[in-house]
Design a protein around this motif. Sequence first.
Motif, short mmCIF file in Angstrom:
data_model
loop_
_atom_site.label_atom_id
_atom_site.label_comp_id
_atom_site.label_asym_id
_atom_site.label_seq_id
_atom_site.Cartn_x
_atom_site.Cartn_y
_atom_site.Cartn_z
N GLN A 44 0.79 -1.23 0.00
CA GLN A 44 0.00 0.00 0.00
C GLN A 44 0.83 1.28 0.00
N LYS A 45 2.04 1.25 0.51
CA LYS A 45 2.86 2.46 0.56
C LYS A 45 4.05 2.41 -0.41
N SER A 46 4.02 1.46 -1.31
CA SER A 46 5.12 1.33 -2.27
C SER A 46 5.01 2.40 -3.35
N TRP A 47 6.13 2.92 -3.78
CA TRP A 47 6.10 3.92 -4.84
C TRP A 47 5.97 3.27 -6.21
N ARG A 48 6.24 1.95 -6.31
CA ARG A 48 6.03 1.18 -7.55
C ARG A 48 5.01 0.08 -7.24
N LYS A 49 3.78 0.50 -6.99
CA LYS A 49 2.74 -0.41 -6.52
C LYS A 49 2.49 -1.58 -7.47
N ASP A 50 2.46 -1.35 -8.77
CA ASP A 50 2.19 -2.43 -9.72
C ASP A 50 3.27 -3.51 -9.68
#
Length: 93
Positions: A44-50
């Motif tokens: 949820q807090k990742s900058w590269r969510k995909d």
Amino acid sequence: MKLAFATLLLVSLVLSFSIHAMAGDLSPQPSPSSCDAKCAVRCQKSWRKDKCLKYCGICCQKCHCVPSGPYADKSECPCYRDMKSPQGKDKCP
């Protein structure tokens, strides 16, 4: 008589081991939707969510677990923690 007893004992041991081995193969696998839900929390807090969701899903299917939150320690799931890419980097986010 002793030969018949020994044969019966051997056959029962082989059967019990084979039944135990088959039961181990039937362990519940996480469904893709449960992996998706766990990975959504993890990423949820990742900058590269995909990308995070993709690799988390792969790791969840193989390891049957995902650390509990975005910053949770990977030691909650040793398989997840120990998976490496071919370059030796962590595979699981």
